[in-house]
Design a protein around this motif. Sequence first.
Motif, PDB file in Angstrom:
ATOM      1  N   PRO A  46      43.291  37.572  44.430  1.00 45.72           N
ATOM      2  CA  PRO A  46      42.453  38.648  44.985  1.00 45.72           C
ATOM      3  C   PRO A  46      42.117  39.770  43.993  1.00 45.72           C
ATOM      4  N   PRO A  47      43.076  40.294  43.203  1.00 45.41           N
ATOM      5  CA  PRO A  47      42.689  41.378  42.290  1.00 45.41           C
ATOM      6  C   PRO A  47      41.596  40.975  41.303  1.00 45.41           C
ATOM      7  N   ILE A  48      41.683  39.757  40.761  1.00 44.46           N
ATOM      8  CA  ILE A  48      40.671  39.309  39.804  1.00 44.46           C
ATOM      9  C   ILE A  48      39.372  38.964  40.524  1.00 44.46           C
ATOM     10  N   LYS A  49      39.463  38.236  41.612  1.00 49.75           N
ATOM     11  CA  LYS A  49      38.262  37.816  42.335  1.00 49.75           C
ATOM     12  C   LYS A  49      37.477  39.025  42.859  1.00 49.75           C
ATOM     13  N   ASN A  50      38.181  40.009  43.390  1.00 45.95           N
ATOM     14  CA  ASN A  50      37.499  41.181  43.931  1.00 45.95           C
ATOM     15  C   ASN A  50      36.790  41.969  42.836  1.00 45.95           C
ATOM     16  N   ARG A  51      37.447  42.109  41.696  1.00 44.61           N
ATOM     17  CA  ARG A  51      36.855  42.849  40.586  1.00 44.61           C
ATOM     18  C   ARG A  51      35.656  42.101  40.010  1.00 44.61           C
ATOM     19  N   VAL A  52      35.745  40.791  39.913  1.00 44.13           N
ATOM     20  CA  VAL A  52      34.640  39.986  39.401  1.00 44.13           C
ATOM     21  C   VAL A  52      33.412  40.138  40.301  1.00 44.13           C
ATOM     22  N   ALA A  53      33.615  40.023  41.609  1.00 42.93           N
ATOM     23  CA  ALA A  53      32.492  40.164  42.542  1.00 42.93           C
ATOM     24  C   ALA A  53      31.886  41.564  42.465  1.00 42.93           C
ATOM     25  N   GLU A  54      32.758  42.573  42.392  1.00 43.85           N
ATOM     26  CA  GLU A  54      32.284  43.957  42.307  1.00 43.85           C
ATOM     27  C   GLU A  54      31.455  44.172  41.049  1.00 43.85           C
ATOM     28  N   ALA A  55      31.934  43.653  39.917  1.00 39.76           N
ATOM     29  CA  ALA A  55      31.221  43.845  38.658  1.00 39.76           C
ATOM     30  C   ALA A  55      29.862  43.159  38.654  1.00 39.76           C
ATOM     31  N   ARG A  56      29.766  42.040  39.365  1.00 34.92           N
ATOM     32  CA  ARG A  56      28.493  41.320  39.465  1.00 34.92           C
ATOM     33  C   ARG A  56      27.585  41.881  40.556  1.00 34.92           C
ATOM     34  N   GLY A  57      28.127  42.761  41.392  1.00 35.73           N
ATOM     35  CA  GLY A  57      27.350  43.259  42.510  1.00 35.73           C
ATOM     36  C   GLY A  57      27.087  42.199  43.554  1.00 35.73           C
ATOM     37  N   GLU A  58      28.032  41.284  43.714  1.00 35.04           N
ATOM     38  CA  GLU A  58      27.874  40.160  44.630  1.00 35.04           C
ATOM     39  C   GLU A  58      28.965  40.184  45.691  1.00 35.04           C
ATOM     40  N   ASP A  59      28.713  39.513  46.789  1.00 36.48           N
ATOM     41  CA  ASP A  59      29.678  39.499  47.890  1.00 36.48           C
ATOM     42  C   ASP A  59      30.877  38.613  47.594  1.00 36.48           C
ATOM     43  N   ARG A  60      30.666  37.541  46.835  1.00 29.67           N
ATOM     44  CA  ARG A  60      31.733  36.597  46.540  1.00 29.67           C
ATOM     45  C   ARG A  60      31.797  36.336  45.041  1.00 29.67           C
ATOM     46  N   PRO A  61      32.993  36.141  44.516  1.00 24.33           N
ATOM     47  CA  PRO A  61      33.112  35.866  43.082  1.00 24.33           C
ATOM     48  C   PRO A  61      32.646  34.449  42.751  1.00 24.33           C
ATOM     49  N   ARG A  62      32.118  34.283  41.566  1.00 22.31           N
ATOM     50  CA  ARG A  62      31.755  32.958  41.092  1.00 22.31           C
ATOM     51  C   ARG A  62      32.999  32.272  40.535  1.00 22.31           C
ATOM     52  N   TYR A  63      33.166  31.023  40.899  1.00 23.21           N
ATOM     53  CA  TYR A  63      34.331  30.277  40.420  1.00 23.21           C
ATOM     54  C   TYR A  63      34.403  30.291  38.901  1.00 23.21           C
ATOM     55  N   GLY A  64      33.271  30.045  38.237  1.00 23.86           N
ATOM     56  CA  GLY A  64      33.252  29.988  36.780  1.00 23.86           C
ATOM     57  C   GLY A  64      33.660  31.294  36.135  1.00 23.86           C
ATOM     58  N   ASP A  65      33.296  32.415  36.761  1.00 21.25           N
ATOM     59  CA  ASP A  65      33.686  33.719  36.223  1.00 21.25           C
ATOM     60  C   ASP A  65      35.195  33.907  36.277  1.00 21.25           C
ATOM     61  N   VAL A  66      35.790  33.612  37.440  1.00 17.34           N
ATOM     62  CA  VAL A  66      37.230  33.800  37.598  1.00 17.34           C
ATOM     63  C   VAL A  66      37.980  32.908  36.618  1.00 17.34           C
ATOM     64  N   ARG A  67      37.546  31.668  36.487  1.00 15.82           N
ATOM     65  CA  ARG A  67      38.197  30.754  35.555  1.00 15.82           C
ATOM     66  C   ARG A  67      38.044  31.237  34.112  1.00 15.82           C
ATOM     67  N   ALA A  68      36.867  31.744  33.760  1.00 14.36           N
ATOM     68  CA  ALA A  68      36.645  32.219  32.395  1.00 14.36           C
ATOM     69  C   ALA A  68      37.526  33.425  32.077  1.00 14.36           C
ATOM     70  N   VAL A  69      37.699  34.310  33.052  1.00 13.67           N
ATOM     71  CA  VAL A  69      38.560  35.474  32.841  1.00 13.67           C
ATOM     72  C   VAL A  69      39.992  35.026  32.567  1.00 13.67           C
ATOM     73  N   LYS A  70      40.497  34.118  33.375  1.00  8.36           N
ATOM     74  CA  LYS A  70      41.877  33.670  33.204  1.00  8.36           C
ATOM     75  C   LYS A  70      42.061  32.937  31.875  1.00  8.36           C
ATOM     76  N   ARG A  71      41.080  32.165  31.476  1.00  9.73           N
ATOM     77  CA  ARG A  71      41.173  31.489  30.184  1.00  9.73           C
ATOM     78  C   ARG A  71      41.217  32.518  29.050  1.00  9.73           C
ATOM     79  N   ALA A  72      40.380  33.553  29.142  1.00 13.35           N
ATOM     80  CA  ALA A  72      40.377  34.596  28.113  1.00 13.35           C
ATOM     81  C   ALA A  72      41.720  35.308  28.044  1.00 13.35           C
ATOM     82  N   LEU A  73      42.321  35.571  29.200  1.00 14.89           N
ATOM     83  CA  LEU A  73      43.644  36.211  29.218  1.00 14.89           C
ATOM     84  C   LEU A  73      44.666  35.345  28.490  1.00 14.89           C
ATOM     85  N   MET A  74      44.651  34.056  28.758  1.00 18.43           N
ATOM     86  CA  MET A  74      45.620  33.155  28.123  1.00 18.43           C
ATOM     87  C   MET A  74      45.358  33.008  26.634  1.00 18.43           C
TER      88      MET A  74
END
Length: 365
Positions: A46-74
């Motif tokens: 939820p913390p990552i998904k909510n922030r991703v959706a907020e940053a995109r100005g969208e109601d739901r996060p994109r799967y590819g965005d959430v996955r890309a963020v986690k890959r970058a963190l690792m």
Amino acid sequence: MNAPQSQAAQPRVAQSTILSPGKFWGLRRMADAGGRFKMLAVDQRPPIKNRVAEARGEDRPRYGDVRAVKRALMEALAPHASAVLADPTYALSDAMTVLAPHHGLVVTLEDSVFGEGGDGRLSKAIDDWSVSKIKRAGGDAVKVLTWYHPDQDAVSRQAQLDFTKQVGEACARYDIPFLLEMLLYPLAGDTGQTKDYVEQAGKRADHVLKTVETFAAPDYGVDVFKLESPVPAKEVPPPGDGATTALFEEMGRLAGRPWVMLSAGASQDAFRNVLHYAFEAGASGFLAGRAIWWDAFQHFPDMAAMATALSGPAADYMKELNALADAKACPWTRWFDDGAEGPLRPAGWESEWMQGAYDDLEGRL
């Protein structure tokens, strides 16, 4: 290895005869060569998904965005970690290729969407996911977040106890370490009632300690605790406060096995203070995410800027935490050191696992 700094940091010896081969190996894989856990969490949903959706100005996060963020963190921070905690939905497949062979892999079991019953939260496993699948996927440990409050209604409280016990039994069956995280949450009538994954504002230390005591019972089969501060992180004073020291020491005493600290979205300064007290009280390291990478994550969707911040300030902060752990944290092996000569080894290997093979070999010689 550096000795703990206080008498309370000397763990009680109670488990030297029950560490099975699979759990022994998993704990070794999760820690560094000195036996300290320096673990990076990227399983937040939820913390990552909510922030991703907020940053995109969208109601739901994109799967590819959430996955890309986690890959970058690792990619940026795993080189500084002894192990990484990944969820199977967004992070596990990339962890298989991003992590180095020496990294430990802790895998999340619980769904981020919790149920509700009465005045309590109900944890459950991710659909079509299990301890056995984590083991088959190569996980070194199973992580579960159990929402718990000593004053929640009896039905939901028992459901949480039963869920946790079942996971512990499955981890014993598949011989894989069980890492349990417990989080308090505000009940319906409490101030600051929220369903967000944040530390409860104004939480009571006795509630935290009672929760640790409850799940330290052998019924639940916990091998490592991932604990929250008994004091709200932002209220933890700089090192040296006697009352805070006593609370952390009591928490470590009640845990009675290796334990690490979670950050629960604390600020970097606050989490640093928390770790000072925890390590003095016998903690064996940390398993943290947002305190390390949240500031860098705010650059999303500018992935280049986020990567720069992760490899710079975020990595520097994690190195600082690692140095603090090296200086003060208690190696997990101290909990199993019975004073016998020789290195720690798994119990029951020859008598339970290999005796049949030995008998067969002797019969053919």
